[in-house]
Each structure stands twice: as structure tokens, then as C-alpha cells.
Design an enzyme around this catalytic site. Structure first.
Site, PDB file in Angstrom:
ATOM      1  N   LYS A 162      -9.764  -1.862  -5.612  1.00 14.61           N
ATOM      2  CA  LYS A 162     -10.413  -0.584  -5.759  1.00 14.61           C
ATOM      3  C   LYS A 162      -9.084   0.316  -5.952  1.00 14.61           C
ATOM      4  O   LYS A 162      -9.477   1.290  -6.817  1.00 14.61           O
ATOM      5  CB  LYS A 162     -11.056  -0.074  -4.568  1.00 14.61           C
ATOM      6  CG  LYS A 162     -12.325  -0.793  -4.292  1.00 14.61           C
ATOM      7  CD  LYS A 162     -12.900  -0.738  -2.783  1.00 14.61           C
ATOM      8  CE  LYS A 162     -12.731  -2.014  -1.800  1.00 14.61           C
ATOM      9  NZ  LYS A 162     -13.334  -2.082  -0.847  1.00 14.61           N
ATOM     10  N   LYS A 219      -4.766  -8.226 -10.209  1.00 18.28           N
ATOM     11  CA  LYS A 219      -5.651  -8.566  -9.199  1.00 18.28           C
ATOM     12  C   LYS A 219      -6.878  -7.454  -9.202  1.00 18.28           C
ATOM     13  O   LYS A 219      -6.309  -6.223  -9.314  1.00 18.28           O
ATOM     14  CB  LYS A 219      -5.035  -8.320  -7.720  1.00 18.28           C
ATOM     15  CG  LYS A 219      -5.911  -8.527  -6.569  1.00 18.28           C
ATOM     16  CD  LYS A 219      -5.384  -8.234  -5.476  1.00 18.28           C
ATOM     17  CE  LYS A 219      -6.359  -7.747  -4.356  1.00 18.28           C
ATOM     18  NZ  LYS A 219      -5.844  -7.332  -3.121  1.00 18.28           N
ATOM     19  N   LYS A 237       0.841  -1.260   0.023  1.00 17.43           N
ATOM     20  CA  LYS A 237       0.163   0.026   0.077  1.00 17.43           C
ATOM     21  C   LYS A 237       0.994   1.508   0.028  1.00 17.43           C
ATOM     22  O   LYS A 237       0.565   2.234  -0.813  1.00 17.43           O
ATOM     23  CB  LYS A 237      -0.958  -0.206   1.226  1.00 17.43           C
ATOM     24  CG  LYS A 237      -2.083  -1.056   0.977  1.00 17.43           C
ATOM     25  CD  LYS A 237      -3.224  -1.125   2.062  1.00 17.43           C
ATOM     26  CE  LYS A 237      -4.186  -2.082   1.832  1.00 17.43           C
ATOM     27  NZ  LYS A 237      -5.358  -2.242   2.867  1.00 17.43           N
TER      28      LYS A 237
END
Ligand code: TYM
Length: 323
Positions: free
Chosen positions: A194, A191, A112
Site C-alpha cells: 500500500k 514488493k 517505514k
């Protein structure tokens, strides 16, 4: 006595086919046989969302989608994480036995922050909050998509550490994944996520949905040549939704392997499948949007049930540590 499951999703944007295929479908299928706790991971979303209005809106959307996808509030306790704030107390108790290196090893923080998310302490210790979510209701199983397996393993490790230190306080749960779903790819073949902007929202208006499915990236095998279904994103999504043994999946695979089927035709089959599969959910969602009072009532009941269970577990943990 029924076995218990717990799972949750982050309210960080419109839910997508990956969330459904990997996670929500399991919750729906497990209804009746299991006692179910499903929540909206609102505290978790604060690791990436700084827009209060968007967060409020997204939380509401996740609940509506849960219900539209088929979660039945008579069989499942559906609640918001922040309606059960003892979970954060539990997270603190767990963080005091969790070795730092366990967080260093967690891949989601690295992934992230590499994608540009702020490197906050909340994001770094997020798996401990997830462990608290899970351990707080003594579940037997945690149904998730494959990308969450590491977090369930961390949960088990932390629970075992705590139990080793203080006695058998926490039940040590296992993960449950749908092997036929795997990690569902998005329209670019990566993948579906969002944060990659490659998702398919099954609640899009029909025209937009068809247009989006037409954008799925495929290779450049000419129309007349045979194609390999197993490397094609369109087929992977089809198979995850219909099931590998479904006649429609078998027929589509045969059409790939034969000659003369272009990817446009495969995409059309996928669009029909999505519209067919989610027909009832799309209708239900419209009704739910029109009845916010109903949704609030379900959340109040779900929070009451969760608080009762979480209070028990938290008292047990407090007592064990000497508080
Ligand atoms: P989140 O919100 O990223 O995803 C929710 C669920 O959807 C699954 N999923 C997928 N499955 C297959 N293919 C995909 N492309 C795909 N994308 C998402 C995820 O595996 C997940 O099951 N940390 C969690 C939320 C959470 C949680 C919990 C889950 C917080 N506390 C306790 C279970 C138990 C997350 O970020 O999921």
C-alpha cells in the site's frame, strides 16, 4: 482437538493481491482443519493513519474483503483488535521483559521511517503489540506473507523470555508462509505494498483492472524474441494466483519461452485470470456492502469468542507476574 491459527491485516487502505496471495488465501484454505482467529489490526494502523474517518472506513472494508475472499464466519472468529483491549495489557506485560535491542533490530521501523512515516514510540514498539496479538489466543501457527516472518520470530523470542522468567505461560507458535507466493511484486516490480502505491486491487471495476494490469512494468525484449518468465512481474503474479503446477501457468511459461508472444498478451492472460479467480468474491462483496447489519453481527460474535480466549491468557500472564 483442532490446531489453532491467528493472523491479521492492517486497515490502512484497500487490500491487494499481495495480501491475498501471501496471507488471506492461507486463512481461507485452512478453514475446516484449524480453529481460526483472524482480526483487523486497528491499533496497529494508528502508527500510520491519523485520519479517523479514513480509519473507520478502512476497518469496515477489511472485514468485508475478508468475507468476500471466502472467510466463513461459521468457521472463523473474525474480530476487531480494539474490541479486545486486553491485548494492549498483554503488550505492556511483554514490553517489560522485551530487551530494547530486540526492537532496534526490527527492520519494519527502519523501512517505514525511511519512507517518511512519523518515528513514534508506537511504531518503534509495534512488534511487541503484534506479539501480544499472537500470544493472546495460544495459536499453533501464524499464517503470514514472507515480510512478516521477522515479527513472528520476535514473538517467539519474547514468549520464550517471558516463559523463562515466569514459567510456561505462553504457547510458542510458528509462522506459516506459502512458499509459492513469496513476496508478490507490484506493478513496478517492487514488493506490492500500500505504501508504494503499486498495488492491484482485485475488486476494481473490470475496465480499470485491465488498465492497471496493462501498466505492469516489463522489460523491452522485442515481441518476436523468447522471454524469461521467471524475471517477469506479470508471470510472477500469474503463477502466485494460479499455482505453479496449474496447466494455465505451464502454458503461459511455454508461451514466454517460445517466440512471438508480446507482453500485452501475457497481461491479457493475467487480467482474465484475475477476473475469473475473483469472480465469486467480487459478487459476494457487492452483497456484503449492501448488508452492514450482517457484518456487525459477525464482528460482535467474533469479538465475544476472542475476548473469552484472550481473558484466559491475560489472567494467566497477570497471575504469573504477581498481579
Ligand atoms: P500487513 O497489513 O502489512 O499485511 C497483511 C498480510 O499480507 C501479507 N503481505 C504480502 N504477502 C505477499 N506479498 C506481498 N507483497 C504482501 N504484502 C502484504 C503480509 O505478510 C501479512 O501477512 N504487522 C502485520 C499485521 C499484524 C499481524 C498481527 C499479522 C498485526 N498483528 C499478528 C499476523 C499476526 C502487517 O502489517 O501486515
Amino acid at each position: 482437538m483442532k490446531k489453532r491459527i491467528l493472523s491479521g491485516l492492517q486497515p490502512t487502505g484497500q487490500l491487494h493481491l499481495g495480501n491475498y496471495a501471501g496471507a488471506i488465501r492461507q486463512f481461507v484454505d485452512m478453514q475446516g482443519e484449524y480453529e481460526i482467529f483472524v482480526f483487523v489490526a486497528s491499533y496497529h494502523a494508528l502508527t500510520s493513519t491519523r485520519d479517523p474517518e479514513a480509519l473507520r472506513e478502512n476497518i469496515q472494508q477489511v472485514v468485508i474483503d475478508y468475507l468476500a475472499f471466502g472467510l466463513d464466519p461459521k468457521q472463523a472468529n473474525i474480530y476487531l483488535q480494539h474490541d479486545v483491549p486486553q491485548v494492549t495489557e498483554l503488550a505492556w506485560l511483554l514490553s517489560c521483559v522485551c530487551p530494547k535491542h530486540m526492537m532496534d533490530k526490527a527492520t519494519s521501523y527502519k523501512d517505514k521511517t525511511a519512507k517518511g512515516l512519523a518515528a513514534s514510540i508506537g511504531l518503534y514498539t509495534y512488534p511487541i503489540l503484534q506479539a501480544a496479538d499472537i500470544l493472546s489466543v495460544d495459536p499453533d501457527l501464524v499464517p503470514v506473507g514472507e515480510d512478516q516472518i521477522q515479527h513472528i520470530e520476535i514473538t517467539r523470542d519474547i514468549a520464550q523470555k517471558f516463559n523463562h522468567q515466569y514459567g510456561e505461560v505462553f504457547k510458542v507458535p510458528a509462522h506459516r508462509v506459502r512458499t509459492d507466493a513469496g513476496v508478490l511484486p507490484g506493478i513496478d516490480g517492487e514488493k506490492m505494498s500500500k505504501s508504494y502505491g503499486n498495488t492491484i486491487d482485485p475488486f476494481l471495476p473490470e475496465k480499470k483492472l485491465r488498465k492497471l494490469i496493462n501498466k505492469i512494468v516489463t522489460d523491452s525484449t522485442p515481441m518476436e524474441d523468447a522471454k524469461n518468465p521467471d524475471t517477469c512481474t506479470v508471470y510472477k503474479i500469474f503463477k502466485a494466483l494460479a499455482g505453479v503446477e496449474d496447466q494455465r501457468t505451464i502454458d503461459l511459461a511455454a508461451r514466454y519461452r517460445g517466440s512471438g508472444m508480446g507482453y500485452g498478451e501475457a497481461k491479457k492472460s493475467l487480467a482474465e485470470l484475475v477476473l475469473d479467480h475473483f469472480g465469486p468474491a467480487r459478487q459476494k462483496r457487492e452483497q456484503l456492502i449492501a448488508d452492514p447489519g450482517y457484518v456487525q453481527k459477525i464482528l460482535a460474535d467474533g469479538a465475544a469468542a476472542a475476548r473469552e480466549k484472550v481473558s484466559d491468557v491475560t489472567s494467566r500472564a497477570r497471575k504469573a507476574v504477581g498481579l
